[in-house]
Design a protein around this motif. Structure first.
Motif: not given
Length: 318
Positions: A118, A120-121, A178, A220
Motif C-alpha cells: 500500500s 501513494p502511486p 488497485e 493506493n
C-alpha cells in the motif's frame, strides 16, 4: 555441473514436449549450480528461461485466459529498488521463505505467500511484485481489470473464478493492482449487492490459493479495503514516497544509468524535487537524458535541468 539424472530428465522432458516439467527441471539445475557457487552459469540459465519469447504468450494454457490474465516478463530485481528498511526486510523474508519452502515444510510449516503493498502511486508497488517474480524465477501474471470487471451482473465473480483457477495450477506470482477497486468494504451502505458478492468470491479464491502461488495485492487506498480482505494477507508493507536521502541515492543511481550527468548534484536535485515519487524521479531523469541526447553535440545539461524543473514546479502547483 548438474547431476546426470537431472540432465537425463531434462532431455526426456524436451523430447516429450512437456514444457512445464522442462522449466521445473531447468530451475532445479539453476538451484544446484547456485549451491555449487556457479553463479555465472545459474544467472545465464535464469535469464534464458525468463526472457525467451518476450512479448509472446510463453504459457500455452494462458491463451485461454489472456483476456483475464496478462503474462509479463519480469525485468526488475530487488537490489535495483530503493526500499525503506521495514519493507525491505519483510519482502526479502517472503522471498527467502518461498526459496526454502521444502525446509519449512519438513517442519510442518508453509511459506507465506500473500503480500499486500500500500501507499501513494509511483513508489514501487508494481516494481516490487515484478522483482519478487524475478528473484524466484517464476512467471509473472497480472490481473487485467478490463477483462475481469464486467457490467453484467454475476459475470465479474465468474471471471475472477477463472483467473484464480488458472493461477492455482502453476507456480507463479499473481499481481492484483488497485485491489480496492474490487475488494471494497462490504459494510459501505452505498455499495451494491453485486460488489459484495464479488468481494466474497475474491476472499474465497484467496483462501484457496496454494502456497506455491505468490499473490501480491496493491492499493493506493488501503482504508477502502474490506477488512476481511486486508486480513487475508499475511505480509503487509507500506511503500512511502522517498525521503531526502532515498531520493538522493536513487538519483545517483539514475545518473549512472543514464550517462552520469544530471546537471546538478543528486542531493541538490533531491531538494528541488521534494515530494516527487520514485516514478517521477525516474521520469525526470529520463526526460533530461532524452533532451540531452537530442541536442548533442552541444547539449547544455544544466540548462535542460533548469527548464525541466520549472515545468515540474508548474505542474506540481496546478
Amino acid at each position: 555441473m548438474a547431476r546426470a539424472d537431472l540432465l537425463l530428465d531434462l532431455v526426456q522432458a524436451e523430447r516429450h514436449g512437456d514444457r512445464d516439467r522442462f522449466r521445473t527441471l531447468v530451475e532445479a539445475v539453476i538451484a544446484e549450480e547456485r549451491a555449487n557457487q556457479h553463479h555465472l552459469l545459474a544467472d545465464r540459465l535464469s535469464e534464458l528461461i525468463t526472457t525467451t519469447g518476450q512479448g509472446l504468450t510463453r504459457d500455452d494454457r494462458a491463451a485461454a485466459v489472456r483476456d483475464l490474465v496478462e503474462e509479463i516478463v519480469p525485468q526488475r530485481r530487488l537490489a535495483e529498488l530503493e526500499l525503506a528498511p521495514v519493507p525491505q526486510r519483510v519482502i526479502t523474508e517472503l522471498v527467502e521463505e518461498q526459496r526454502r519452502a521444502e525446509l519449512l515444510r519438513s517442519y510442518g510449516i508453509e511459506p507465506r505467500n500473500r503480500l499486500l503493498l500500500s501507499g501513494p502511486p509511483g513508489n514501487g508497488k508494481t516494481s516490487v511484485a515484478e522483482a519478487i517474480a524475478s528473484e524466484l524465477m517464476l512467471p509473472f501474471y497480472v490481473i487485467r481489470y478490463e477483462g475481469v470487471v464486467s457490467s453484467f451482473l454475476g459475470e465479474t465473480a465468474a471471471r475472477l473464478d477463472s483467473a484464480f483457477e488458472f493461477a492455482r495450477t502453476r507456480r507463479c506470482v499473481l499481481f492484483f493492482d488497485e485491489l480496492d477497486t474490487i475488494a471494497k468494504e462490504r459494510a459501505d451502505e452505498h455499495e451494491t449487492g453485486e460488489i459484495k458478492r464479488v468481494v466474497s468470491t475474491l476472499l474465497l479464491q484467496i483462501d484457496r490459493l496454494p502456497a506455491h502461488v505468490v499473490l501480491v495485492g496493491a492499493t493506493n487506498h488501503s482504508e477502502l479495503l474490506d477488512r476481511a480482505a486486508w486480513r487475508r494477507f499475511q505480509v503487509r508493507a507500506e511503500l512511502e514516497a522517498p525521503s531526502r536521502s532515498q531520493a538522493t541515492h536513487y538519483l545517483e543511481r539514475l545518473a549512472d544509468r543514464f550517462g552520469g550527468d544530471l546537471g546538478f548534484a543528486p542531493r541538490t536535485l533531491a531538494d528541488k524535487l521534494a515530494g516527487a515519487s520514485f516514478a517521477e524521479l525516474e521520469e525526470f531523469a529520463l526526460d533530461v537524458r532524452r533532451r540531452a541526447v537530442l541536442e548533442l553535440p552541444d547539449a547544455d545539461v544544466r540548462r535542460i535541468v533548469k527548464e525541466r524543473l520549472e515545468h515540474w514546479r508548474s505542474q506540481a502547483t496546478e
